[in-house]
Design a protein around this motif. Structure first.
Motif, PDB file in Angstrom:
ATOM      1  N   SER A   1      52.148   1.777 -22.962  1.00 35.28           N
ATOM      2  CA  SER A   1      51.723   2.876 -23.827  1.00 35.28           C
ATOM      3  C   SER A   1      52.699   4.049 -23.773  1.00 35.28           C
ATOM      4  CB  SER A   1      50.311   3.345 -23.439  1.00 35.28           C
ATOM      5  OG  SER A   1      50.262   3.723 -22.066  1.00 35.28           O
TER       6      SER A   1
ATOM      7  N   ASN B   1      53.735   8.881 -28.268  1.00 31.73           N
ATOM      8  CA  ASN B   1      52.932   9.187 -27.084  1.00 31.73           C
ATOM      9  C   ASN B   1      53.588  10.341 -26.340  1.00 31.73           C
ATOM     10  OD1 ASN B   1      51.917   9.054 -24.239  1.00 31.73           O
ATOM     11  ND2 ASN B   1      50.778   7.298 -25.030  1.00 31.73           N
TER      12      ASN B   1
ATOM     13  N   ASP C   1      49.118   6.265 -21.366  1.00 31.24           N
ATOM     14  CA  ASP C   1      47.676   6.520 -21.357  1.00 31.24           C
ATOM     15  C   ASP C   1      47.109   6.535 -19.944  1.00 31.24           C
ATOM     16  OD1 ASP C   1      47.771   6.545 -24.118  1.00 31.24           O
ATOM     17  OD2 ASP C   1      47.261   4.420 -24.309  1.00 31.24           O
TER      18      ASP C   1
END
Length: 432
Positions: free
Chosen positions: A21, A27, A55
């Motif tokens: 992630s 991100n 994450d």
């Protein structure tokens, strides 16, 4: 490799993580970022230090206990604030970043291939609660956007002389309330105070009617100075641990009545919201850009060579309580700031004022040169004269009860992002 080359490797734009992630270009928490914060979770209710990656959160105390993180002080990450870690100094901050970057790199098997170890040191952000990352001994807020100061001066004074004579000579600031700094997600209650209505001779007492945001960043003092010993401008950035997003909520009607002659007081003291993750200056280094040209040239103690601004994209979203979707109300960039963080810190301490680890310094409202890049509703609506249209209908001149305001900020690299995460606050009604 030298420590400097090791540090440079953490900023390599091609570096990727086995935490997949983190490799998404939108991100906030890429392997190039690695911001520090304080968290707890259902598995362990104790507040402790962590670093965001994609994450996930890396539990730094668990990682140190597993013997995978070398730090001078035992259990320094088990504390409920980052102050003790920050107090170890810049070499320690950089060493931890380097070690984490190596451990989290895609080709490092130590954590990647050990499921039990990964389970012990990784916590999903969705399963964690984020807390105020610092004990904040002091908080000061600057007024360093030329565009913002010009807009406010034009609105309330003389448009031809919008900037007061001292504004171009020094970074203007006031000392705020550290006690009311809160972390993102903390509800904010609409303040009560004295209001001077234009058709009444004396003020009335009541709930603020012109509640506003101020889109700001803040920097955290990592290395203080002794009383009576100023920090030189060229040395100032070495004293800064990192940056956060900051919303200095403002009661404009209370402020307009109280600020003469000593400046804002109750209009600002009720709440200041910061983002939970502190992005280090090292992570921001690739996004360093030239600051605006300063004319006249500042006095000698405010001069520094090189580039001291950063290309940080900023935006604010407003979501009414009844709305399913937020409206973006402004987009701007930190690079517009006239006075740099180094100049702010040099001016703050030139009198001999001491700073301490964890002190928070706000940038002041960050406004850009266009009407859609202003950093407050005061400017965006020109003191309520030009209400903003919202995505799902309705308008806003100022913030209403139930409104949720979200600040976001990020630096966009080639295939990766260094971001701050959201800085969120929802307005609750004033006390009756």
């Amino acid at each position: 490799m030298s420590a400097l080359s090791d540090l440079q490797a953490t900023l390599d734009p091609s570096r990727r993580s086995w935490v997949e992630s983190a490799n998404h270009s939108t991100n906030d928490f890429s392997i190039q970022n690695l911001p520090f914060g304080i968290f707890s979770d259902a598995r362990n209710s104790a507040r402790r230090a962590g670093v965001a990656i994609g994450d996930e959160i890396v539990d730094l105390d668990a990682l140190q206990a597993a013997g995978l993180l070398s730090v001078a002080q035992e259990r320094v990450f088990a504390h409920d604030t980052l102050n003790d870690f920050i107090a170890l100094g810049r070499d320690a901050w950089r060493s931890v970043r380097i070690q984490l970057s190596d451990l989290l790199a895609r080709d490092t098997a130590t954590l990647r291939d050990d499921a039990a170890l990964r389970s012990a040191v990784l916590v999903r952000q969705a399963d964690a609660q984020l807390h105020l990352p610092l004990q904040i001994p002091g908080y000061s807020d600057f007024y360093s956007s030329k565009e913002h100061a010009t807009n406010v001066g034009s609105m309330f004074r003389d448009p031809k002389n919008a900037l007061l004579p001292n504004w171009l000579e020094m970074p203007i600031a006031y000392n705020g309330r550290a006690s009311s700094v809160v972390v993102s997600g903390t509800p904010v209650r609409r303040p009560n105070g004295q209001l001077k209505l234009p058709d009444q001779e004396r003020p009335v007492f009541g709930a603020c009617r012109k509640l506003d945001i101020e889109l700001e960043t803040g920097f955290v003092i990592g290395s203080g100075n002794a009383l009576g010993e100023p920090i030189a401008c060229e040395d100032a950035e070495a004293h800064i641990f990192g940056m956060v997003l900051l919303n200095d909520w403002s009661a404009r009607d209370i402020q307009q009545w109280e600020y003469v002659p000593l400046g804002p007081f109750n209009a600002k003291t009720f709440a200041t919201t910061i983002s939970p993750w502190i992005v280090t200056l090292d992570a921001l280094e690739p996004f360093r850009v030239a600051q605006p040209v300063q004319d006249p040239q500042p006095l000698a103690y405010l001069r520094h060579e090189g580039r001291h601004a950063f290309d940080i994209s900023l935006e604010v979203k407003l979501r009414p309580q009844s709305a399913s979707e937020a409206s973006t109300i402004t987009r701007t960039n930190f690079r517009h700031m006239y006075w740099t963080m180094a100049q702010q810190l040099a001016h703050h301490t030139v009198s001999g004022c001491n700073t301490r680890v964890g002190d928070l310094v706000g940038s002041g409202t960050i406004s850009g040169p266009t009407a859609d890049s202003f950093g407050s509703l005061l400017e965006l609506t020109w003191n309520g004269k030009n209400p903003l249209a919202l995505k799902e209908g309705g308008t806003r001149s100022f913030i209403e009860d139930g409104d949720e305001l979200t600040l976001a900020g990020w630096c966009q690299g080639d295939g990766y992002r260094v971001g701050f995460g959201p800085c969120v606050g929802e307005i609750q009604p004033a006390l009756k």
